[in-house]
Write a protein that holds these residues in place. Structure first.
Motif, PDB file in Angstrom:
ATOM      1  N   LEU A  12      -9.092   3.712  -5.038  1.00  0.00           N
ATOM      2  CA  LEU A  12      -8.618   2.330  -4.951  1.00  0.00           C
ATOM      3  C   LEU A  12      -8.780   1.752  -3.563  1.00  0.00           C
ATOM      4  O   LEU A  12      -9.067   0.566  -3.384  1.00  0.00           O
ATOM      5  CB  LEU A  12      -7.153   2.261  -5.385  1.00  0.00           C
ATOM      6  CG  LEU A  12      -6.487   0.878  -5.381  1.00  0.00           C
ATOM      7  CD1 LEU A  12      -7.121  -0.023  -6.427  1.00  0.00           C
ATOM      8  CD2 LEU A  12      -4.976   0.999  -5.630  1.00  0.00           C
ATOM      9  N   MET A  13      -8.597   2.582  -2.560  1.00  0.00           N
ATOM     10  CA  MET A  13      -8.635   2.108  -1.168  1.00  0.00           C
ATOM     11  C   MET A  13     -10.045   1.989  -0.596  1.00  0.00           C
ATOM     12  O   MET A  13     -10.217   1.554   0.542  1.00  0.00           O
ATOM     13  CB  MET A  13      -7.794   3.039  -0.283  1.00  0.00           C
ATOM     14  CG  MET A  13      -6.310   3.086  -0.658  1.00  0.00           C
ATOM     15  SD  MET A  13      -5.500   1.474  -0.590  1.00  0.00           S
ATOM     16  CE  MET A  13      -5.344   1.289   1.196  1.00  0.00           C
ATOM     17  N   LYS A  14     -11.048   2.364  -1.370  1.00  0.00           N
ATOM     18  CA  LYS A  14     -12.422   2.267  -0.872  1.00  0.00           C
ATOM     19  C   LYS A  14     -12.819   0.807  -0.648  1.00  0.00           C
ATOM     20  O   LYS A  14     -12.426  -0.065  -1.419  1.00  0.00           O
ATOM     21  CB  LYS A  14     -13.391   2.916  -1.862  1.00  0.00           C
ATOM     22  CG  LYS A  14     -13.318   4.440  -1.852  1.00  0.00           C
ATOM     23  CD  LYS A  14     -14.285   5.026  -2.873  1.00  0.00           C
ATOM     24  CE  LYS A  14     -14.232   6.551  -2.875  1.00  0.00           C
ATOM     25  NZ  LYS A  14     -15.111   7.128  -3.930  1.00  0.00           N
ATOM     26  N   MET A  43       1.419   4.404  -2.118  1.00  0.00           N
ATOM     27  CA  MET A  43       0.694   5.136  -3.160  1.00  0.00           C
ATOM     28  C   MET A  43       1.549   5.552  -4.350  1.00  0.00           C
ATOM     29  O   MET A  43       1.219   5.237  -5.504  1.00  0.00           O
ATOM     30  CB  MET A  43       0.042   6.385  -2.541  1.00  0.00           C
ATOM     31  CG  MET A  43      -0.683   7.278  -3.534  1.00  0.00           C
ATOM     32  SD  MET A  43      -1.504   8.673  -2.716  1.00  0.00           S
ATOM     33  CE  MET A  43      -0.075   9.647  -2.175  1.00  0.00           C
ATOM     34  N   TRP A  92      -5.680   6.901  -5.691  1.00  0.00           N
ATOM     35  CA  TRP A  92      -5.423   6.053  -4.526  1.00  0.00           C
ATOM     36  C   TRP A  92      -6.624   6.007  -3.583  1.00  0.00           C
ATOM     37  O   TRP A  92      -6.975   4.940  -3.054  1.00  0.00           O
ATOM     38  CB  TRP A  92      -4.187   6.567  -3.780  1.00  0.00           C
ATOM     39  CG  TRP A  92      -3.639   5.581  -2.800  1.00  0.00           C
ATOM     40  CD1 TRP A  92      -3.702   5.648  -1.445  1.00  0.00           C
ATOM     41  CD2 TRP A  92      -2.942   4.367  -3.110  1.00  0.00           C
ATOM     42  NE1 TRP A  92      -3.072   4.574  -0.883  1.00  0.00           N
ATOM     43  CE2 TRP A  92      -2.593   3.757  -1.876  1.00  0.00           C
ATOM     44  CE3 TRP A  92      -2.570   3.752  -4.288  1.00  0.00           C
ATOM     45  CZ2 TRP A  92      -1.906   2.562  -1.803  1.00  0.00           C
ATOM     46  CZ3 TRP A  92      -1.871   2.549  -4.221  1.00  0.00           C
ATOM     47  CH2 TRP A  92      -1.550   1.967  -2.994  1.00  0.00           C
ATOM     48  N   THR A  93      -7.238   7.154  -3.382  1.00  0.00           N
ATOM     49  CA  THR A  93      -8.417   7.204  -2.504  1.00  0.00           C
ATOM     50  C   THR A  93      -9.517   6.305  -3.025  1.00  0.00           C
ATOM     51  O   THR A  93     -10.150   5.554  -2.268  1.00  0.00           O
ATOM     52  CB  THR A  93      -8.925   8.661  -2.386  1.00  0.00           C
ATOM     53  OG1 THR A  93      -7.891   9.475  -1.825  1.00  0.00           O
ATOM     54  CG2 THR A  93     -10.152   8.733  -1.493  1.00  0.00           C
ATOM     55  N   MET A 128      -3.579  -5.731   0.418  1.00  0.00           N
ATOM     56  CA  MET A 128      -2.693  -4.573   0.253  1.00  0.00           C
ATOM     57  C   MET A 128      -2.065  -4.377   1.623  1.00  0.00           C
ATOM     58  O   MET A 128      -2.621  -3.727   2.495  1.00  0.00           O
ATOM     59  CB  MET A 128      -3.470  -3.352  -0.216  1.00  0.00           C
ATOM     60  CG  MET A 128      -4.091  -3.509  -1.599  1.00  0.00           C
ATOM     61  SD  MET A 128      -4.917  -1.989  -2.181  1.00  0.00           S
ATOM     62  CE  MET A 128      -3.473  -0.935  -2.490  1.00  0.00           C
ATOM     63  N   ASP A 129      -0.888  -4.962   1.798  1.00  0.00           N
ATOM     64  CA  ASP A 129      -0.356  -5.131   3.145  1.00  0.00           C
ATOM     65  C   ASP A 129       1.169  -5.020   3.123  1.00  0.00           C
ATOM     66  O   ASP A 129       1.816  -5.263   2.101  1.00  0.00           O
ATOM     67  CB  ASP A 129      -0.772  -6.505   3.676  1.00  0.00           C
ATOM     68  CG  ASP A 129      -0.551  -6.654   5.159  1.00  0.00           C
ATOM     69  OD1 ASP A 129      -1.482  -6.345   5.920  1.00  0.00           O
ATOM     70  OD2 ASP A 129       0.549  -7.071   5.553  1.00  0.00           O
ATOM     71  N   LYS A 169      -7.862  -4.998  -8.704  1.00  0.00           N
ATOM     72  CA  LYS A 169      -7.918  -5.177  -7.245  1.00  0.00           C
ATOM     73  C   LYS A 169      -8.653  -6.437  -6.802  1.00  0.00           C
ATOM     74  O   LYS A 169      -8.204  -7.109  -5.852  1.00  0.00           O
ATOM     75  CB  LYS A 169      -8.530  -3.937  -6.587  1.00  0.00           C
ATOM     76  CG  LYS A 169      -8.466  -3.998  -5.062  1.00  0.00           C
ATOM     77  CD  LYS A 169      -9.037  -2.746  -4.410  1.00  0.00           C
ATOM     78  CE  LYS A 169      -8.972  -2.848  -2.899  1.00  0.00           C
ATOM     79  NZ  LYS A 169      -9.590  -1.671  -2.230  1.00  0.00           N
ATOM     80  N   PRO A 201       0.812  -1.221   0.000  1.00  0.00           N
ATOM     81  CA  PRO A 201       0.000   0.000   0.000  1.00  0.00           C
ATOM     82  C   PRO A 201       0.846   1.272   0.000  1.00  0.00           C
ATOM     83  O   PRO A 201       0.751   2.117   0.897  1.00  0.00           O
ATOM     84  CB  PRO A 201      -0.828  -0.139   1.278  1.00  0.00           C
ATOM     85  CG  PRO A 201       0.028  -0.946   2.193  1.00  0.00           C
ATOM     86  CD  PRO A 201       0.787  -1.905   1.306  1.00  0.00           C
TER      87      PRO A 201
END
Length: 341
Positions: free
Chosen positions: A339-341, A164, A336-337, A204-205, A198, A162
């Protein structure tokens, strides 16, 4: 020998642990500081180092900006160093206090992010690439298609770190775009590809080393030092350099503007520029460092390792991430925002 303190000095010491004589506060990436290095430093100087971990450049920058942190040293990556400098968060170094400054390998002195090493000294450098268990996947690992167009064998088995700027720029390069792109067309391609890929990722770690070592995961986008550690534990693991472009990084140590233990910080910077001590840094996290002469002190399994010494045929695709323009960073953050949802 410890000095006797006056009553006034004792009062001051009792109210500010961070500024106590013989202590140093290091703010560094997690799993990146060799305890053996700190033990040796304390034995030689009497200075005790406390390490506080962070997981990203953004986390570190936000904490330092907020103030009141109590840290003396920080370890930003190259693309964040100009931000720290421009915002006045770092001290300019007095090279007369650094007897070992000449040990920096010449290629790492006049760097674009800190010309002449006015604010920092090298910690470690490396790359972000593809870590793949070759028992599971036999195809080409030198491509970002591994995480953007996930092969059937790796679906549900691949991790994406993760981070960005690394991930978005790697995706932009995959579609032929430039670093820190402001091109809406290529950025839309990057965004769409990441969103589509995704569901094929397992996570994502940041915890790759253990999971690749025990075969819990079969692939990951990750850093080369951790890839080497994984291969040592699990020999089928290999490291790929995406031909479309892969990030290079160097993390460097700098003294914070509001550091309390400045003289201790200088001693630490000078200490880590001795070749044998720089090799200790590398021996733990398994990344190269920027100190000339350190290679002879390195662990044998790092010498010639393809994760550490980039093979000639892959060198041209390595790209140092830049400090992006506000417009570009806005695009990257928006992607990125989502993608992270």
């Amino acid at each position: 020998m410890k000095k006797m303190l006056s009553a006034a000095a004792l009062l001051c010491a009792s109210t500010s642990l961070a500024s106590a004589e013989g202590t140093l506060q290091l703010f560094n990436w997690g799993d990146y500081t060799n305890p053996e290095l700190l033990t040796k430093f304390e034995a030689e100087t009497g200075i005790k180092v406390t390490v506080t971990d962070y997981d990203s450049n953004d986390t570190a920058l936000a904490k330092i900006r907020a103030g009141g942190h109590g840290f003396d040293l920080v370890v930003p990556s190259a693309n964040y160093m100009p931000v720290f400098v421009e915002e006045g968060l770092l001290q300019e170094l007095d090279h007369s206090k650094l007897a070992n400054i000449g040990n920096i390998d010449p290629q790492w002195v006049n760097v674009s992010w800190d010309e002449g090493r006015k604010h920092s000294v090298p910690w470690q450098w490396g790359s972000t690439g593809m870590v793949v268990n070759t028992d599971v996947y036999k195809g080409d690992i030198n491509t970002s298609a591994i995480f953007l167009d996930v092969p059937e064998e790796l679906k549900g088995k691949i991790n994406v770190t993760p981070e960005m700027n690394d991930i978005v720029n790697m995706t932009v390069w995959y579609f032929g775009g430039e670093t820190c792109s402001e091109d809406p067309e290529v950025l839309k391609k990057a965004r769409d590809a990441l969103i589509a890929a995704k569901p094929d990722w397992i996570a994502m770690d940041y915890g790759m080393t253990e999971r690749m070592s025990n075969n819990e995961w079969a692939a990951s986008v990750y850093w080369n030092g951790a890839a080497l550690r994984s291969r040592i534990n699990n020999p089928p693991v290999a490291y790929g350099y995406p031909k479309e472009g892969y990030p290079l990084f160097m993390d460097s140590v700098a003294i914070l503007k509001d550091a309390k233990n400045v003289e201790e910080a200088y001693k630490f910077l000078d200490f880590i520029m001795l070749p044998e001590n720089a090799a200790l840094i590398s021996a733990y996290a398994r990344y190269a460092n920027g100190i000339a002469g350190s290679s002879e002190f390195m662990p044998e399994d790092m010498k010639g390792a393809p994760e550490v010494e980039i093979p000639e045929e892959h060198k041209a695709a390595g790209i140092f991430l830049e400090t992006c323009s506000p417009k570009s960073q806005e695009y990257i953050t928006a992607i990125w925002t989502e993608l992270m949802k």
